[in-house]
Design a protein around this motif. Structure first.
Motif, PDB file in Angstrom:
ATOM      1  N   LEU A 290      47.540  89.430 -18.242  1.00 51.81           N
ATOM      2  CA  LEU A 290      49.066  89.887 -17.442  1.00 51.81           C
ATOM      3  C   LEU A 290      48.543  90.687 -16.232  1.00 51.81           C
ATOM      4  O   LEU A 290      49.475  90.842 -15.292  1.00 51.81           O
ATOM      5  N   GLY A 291      47.578  91.484 -17.040  1.00 50.25           N
ATOM      6  CA  GLY A 291      46.972  92.975 -16.585  1.00 50.25           C
ATOM      7  C   GLY A 291      45.566  92.825 -16.197  1.00 50.25           C
ATOM      8  O   GLY A 291      45.165  93.926 -16.525  1.00 50.25           O
ATOM      9  N   PRO A 292      44.416  91.852 -16.136  1.00 51.70           N
ATOM     10  CA  PRO A 292      43.265  92.083 -15.823  1.00 51.70           C
ATOM     11  C   PRO A 292      42.886  93.371 -15.149  1.00 51.70           C
ATOM     12  O   PRO A 292      41.372  93.959 -15.681  1.00 51.70           O
ATOM     13  N   ASP A 293      43.422  94.102 -14.189  1.00 54.75           N
ATOM     14  CA  ASP A 293      42.701  94.803 -13.572  1.00 54.75           C
ATOM     15  C   ASP A 293      42.953  96.144 -14.398  1.00 54.75           C
ATOM     16  O   ASP A 293      42.478  97.390 -13.785  1.00 54.75           O
ATOM     17  N   VAL A 294      44.026  96.463 -15.366  1.00 53.53           N
ATOM     18  CA  VAL A 294      44.089  97.631 -15.589  1.00 53.53           C
ATOM     19  C   VAL A 294      44.398  97.550 -17.654  1.00 53.53           C
ATOM     20  O   VAL A 294      44.315  98.804 -18.317  1.00 53.53           O
ATOM     21  N   VAL A 295      43.618  96.425 -17.796  1.00 52.10           N
ATOM     22  CA  VAL A 295      44.187  96.540 -19.429  1.00 52.10           C
ATOM     23  C   VAL A 295      42.191  96.126 -20.016  1.00 52.10           C
ATOM     24  O   VAL A 295      41.559  94.633 -19.302  1.00 52.10           O
ATOM     25  N   VAL A 296      42.114  96.473 -20.801  1.00 52.55           N
ATOM     26  CA  VAL A 296      40.847  96.342 -21.715  1.00 52.55           C
ATOM     27  C   VAL A 296      40.877  95.992 -23.036  1.00 52.55           C
ATOM     28  O   VAL A 296      41.617  96.383 -23.578  1.00 52.55           O
ATOM     29  N   HIS A 297      40.688  94.587 -23.430  1.00 54.33           N
ATOM     30  CA  HIS A 297      40.600  93.835 -24.393  1.00 54.33           C
ATOM     31  C   HIS A 297      40.140  93.919 -25.286  1.00 54.33           C
ATOM     32  O   HIS A 297      38.384  93.753 -24.826  1.00 54.33           O
ATOM     33  N   LEU A 298      40.253  93.709 -26.457  1.00 50.80           N
ATOM     34  CA  LEU A 298      38.804  93.923 -27.249  1.00 50.80           C
ATOM     35  C   LEU A 298      39.613  93.752 -28.523  1.00 50.80           C
ATOM     36  O   LEU A 298      40.691  92.895 -29.519  1.00 50.80           O
ATOM     37  N   GLY A 299      38.075  92.742 -29.027  1.00 49.19           N
ATOM     38  CA  GLY A 299      38.245  91.923 -30.363  1.00 49.19           C
ATOM     39  C   GLY A 299      36.967  91.838 -31.329  1.00 49.19           C
ATOM     40  O   GLY A 299      36.170  92.944 -31.213  1.00 49.19           O
ATOM     41  N   THR A 300      37.055  91.399 -32.722  1.00 44.02           N
ATOM     42  CA  THR A 300      36.516  91.819 -33.180  1.00 44.02           C
ATOM     43  C   THR A 300      35.962  90.419 -34.678  1.00 44.02           C
ATOM     44  O   THR A 300      37.346  89.701 -34.662  1.00 44.02           O
ATOM     45  N   ALA A 301      34.984  90.315 -34.738  1.00 48.87           N
ATOM     46  CA  ALA A 301      34.630  89.343 -35.480  1.00 48.87           C
ATOM     47  C   ALA A 301      34.824  90.233 -37.386  1.00 48.87           C
ATOM     48  O   ALA A 301      35.068  89.454 -37.961  1.00 48.87           O
ATOM     49  N   SER A 302      35.158  90.798 -37.868  1.00 51.32           N
ATOM     50  CA  SER A 302      35.590  91.297 -38.923  1.00 51.32           C
ATOM     51  C   SER A 302      35.965  90.633 -40.263  1.00 51.32           C
ATOM     52  O   SER A 302      36.441  90.869 -40.960  1.00 51.32           O
ATOM     53  N   LYS A 303      37.078  90.827 -38.818  1.00 53.14           N
ATOM     54  CA  LYS A 303      38.545  90.407 -39.546  1.00 53.14           C
ATOM     55  C   LYS A 303      38.581  88.973 -40.051  1.00 53.14           C
ATOM     56  O   LYS A 303      38.733  88.382 -40.421  1.00 53.14           O
ATOM     57  N   LEU A 304      37.673  87.763 -39.034  1.00 56.50           N
ATOM     58  CA  LEU A 304      37.749  86.508 -38.903  1.00 56.50           C
ATOM     59  C   LEU A 304      37.071  86.122 -39.643  1.00 56.50           C
ATOM     60  O   LEU A 304      37.285  85.431 -40.832  1.00 56.50           O
TER      61      LEU A 304
END
Length: 463
Positions: free
Chosen positions: A296-310
């Motif tokens: 929705l807001g790639p200009d104001v959002v930093v998206h974080l993901g991790t392999a630790s839970k998956l």
């Protein structure tokens, strides 16, 4: 004894229940009846498929299910063995007798059964694929110089993963490798102005809170409700907002569509950054996830993901997708501070993704955790308790009336050999809610089945 000599019921090829599910149920039944005992070696999936006149896919899927449940274990070069017998599902179980298996485990040599949230379901890992990925990763030559961005193969794998499993189209140029979500939050804290105010969910993920405070930032708790973060409660003058919109940790709510739009709009108007921690967004069991904030807001959002839970924290890797100026600032900071995301875990993740093993693991993981969640929900219902949160992730929250009730449940469960997590510790300030955060991914299926009667008993006794 060869399995074909056992009195297994014939598989019903025209039934609605898949053949693999029927076979797994038949094996459990045979184990409960004593026809298969702990220590017995089962036939190979190939020979069993020939004996039963079914596809090897059927027998492999049945074995995978029982391996994930903890009844079977594979030994390299030796075969597949029975390591536990499923408990009987018939017969009355009072609250005192139900707690005895876990209590006996705690008073013996074994460690308590850990039902705290935040652990991955390593039982769902395909160990053959795991070993294959590590061998392939080891074929790469040693690194000569550090890399502050991330391996191209890893970043490409992340882009494909986000598109296929989270619906987020990402440019590889906006993807950075990280050491996981908490490490990424700590890095982001160091590029924000010192002393800046950052809003966090209350209750929320306290490791992220500590990472922000360690970076010299002022943490501002903001309440959450059944629709996630209360966006209208955000104060003015923020530099960032940290949130877990897909599955709020720990209460489990999903940030509503209206609040997602409102949060992105406020970020643009007021000039703050939104940090979207998508720690288990791939794990939903009811409806499709809402669009990510980063979409929705790639200009104001930093998206974080991790392999630790998956997968497992063994890899020590995660990813960040953010606006170009944020990525540039992070890379510059890494150069100055000497921060380098580990490459070994990146290589293994890329190998798993490149051969389709990551996608197969996610499908297997969703099936396994959905079944575990149903068992947990049933155990809580037996105690005449309610749960909070969506049908997602790897934990549920059971609200309690008071902090003293929470402390009593934790202590009684510990005495019965089960380690639980209290809701109070997930608050930044004075706890406003009490309850139990009940995780079901970390233990084996056998351990979970052993612990749940004790959980039911202590919740029922809490009044």
């Amino acid at each position: 004894m060869p399995l074909v000599d056992l009195p297994l019921p014939a598989l019903e090829r025209d039934a609605d229940t898949p053949l693999a599910v029927q076979l797994a149920h038949a094996l459990r039944t045979a184990a409960r009846a004593g026809a298969v005992r702990v220590g017995d070696r089962l036939p190979s999936t190939r020979s069993l498929a020939l004996d039963l006149d079914v596809s090897r896919t059927v027998t492999a899927a049945a074995y995978d299910q029982l391996l994930a449940e903890g009844w079977l274990a594979g030994r390299r070069g030796a075969g597949t063995f029975v390591v536990a017998v499923p408990p009987s599902v018939t017969g009355p179980r009072g609250p005192v007798d139900a707690a005895r298996p876990a209590r006996a485990r705690a008073t013996g040599d074994a460690a308590p059964i850990d039902l705290r949230a935040g652990m991955p379901c390593v039982a769902a890992l395909d160990r053959a694929a795991w070993r294959r990925a590590w061998r392939a990763a080891a074929d790469e030559p040693p690194d000569i110089r550090p890399d502050p961005v991330g391996l191209p193969a890893f970043r490409s794998a992340v882009v494909e993963h986000l598109l296929r499993h989270r619906g987020l189209p990402a440019d590889p140029g906006t993807v950075l490798a990280t050491g996981g979500t908490t490490a990424a939050v700590g890095e982001l804290a160091r590029i924000l102005p010192r002393g800046a105010a950052v809003a966090v969910e209350e209750p929320g993920y306290q490791r992220a809170v500590e990472a922000l405070r360690s970076g010299g930032l002022e943490v501002v708790p903001v309440p959450v409700d059944g629709d996630g973060l209360v966006v209208d409660a955000l104060p003015a003058g923020l530099s960032a907002v940290y949130c877990t919109p897909a599955h709020q940790f720990p209460l489990g709510a999903r940030l509503s569509a209206a609040r997602r739009v409102a949060l992105v709009a406020r970020a643009r108007t007021e000039g703050f950054l939104v940090v979207e921690d998508d720690y288990d967004g791939e794990l939903r069991y009811d409806v499709a996830p809402l669009p990510l904030l980063a979409a929705l807001g790639p200009d104001v959002v930093v998206h974080l993901g991790t392999a630790s839970k998956l997968l497992t924290p063994t890899l020590g890797v995660g990813w960040l997708v953010g606006p170009p100026d944020v990525c540039t600032a992070l890379v510059g900071q890494r150069d100055r501070a000497g921060v380098r995301p580990a490459r070994a875990g990146q290589r293994v993740f890329a190998e798993l993704a490149g051969h389709g093993d990551l996608g197969r693991h996610l499908r297997r993981l969703r099936r396994e955790l959905a079944e575990r969640r149903r068992a947990v929900v049933a155990a809580v219902a037996d105690a005449e308790r309610q749960i909070l949160g969506d049908a997602a992730g790897a934990h549920v929250v059971v609200p309690l009336a008071s902090a003293s009730a929470e402390e009593s449940v934790l202590a009684t469960a510990a005495a019965d050999g089960v380690t639980l997590d209290g809701l109070s510790r997930h608050h930044s300030g004075v706890p406003s809610q009490a309850g139990i955060v009940l995780g079901y991914a970390g233990p084996t299926r056998a351990e979970l089945d052993c612990a749940l009667p004790a959980v039911t008993a202590v919740l029922r006794a809490a009044g």
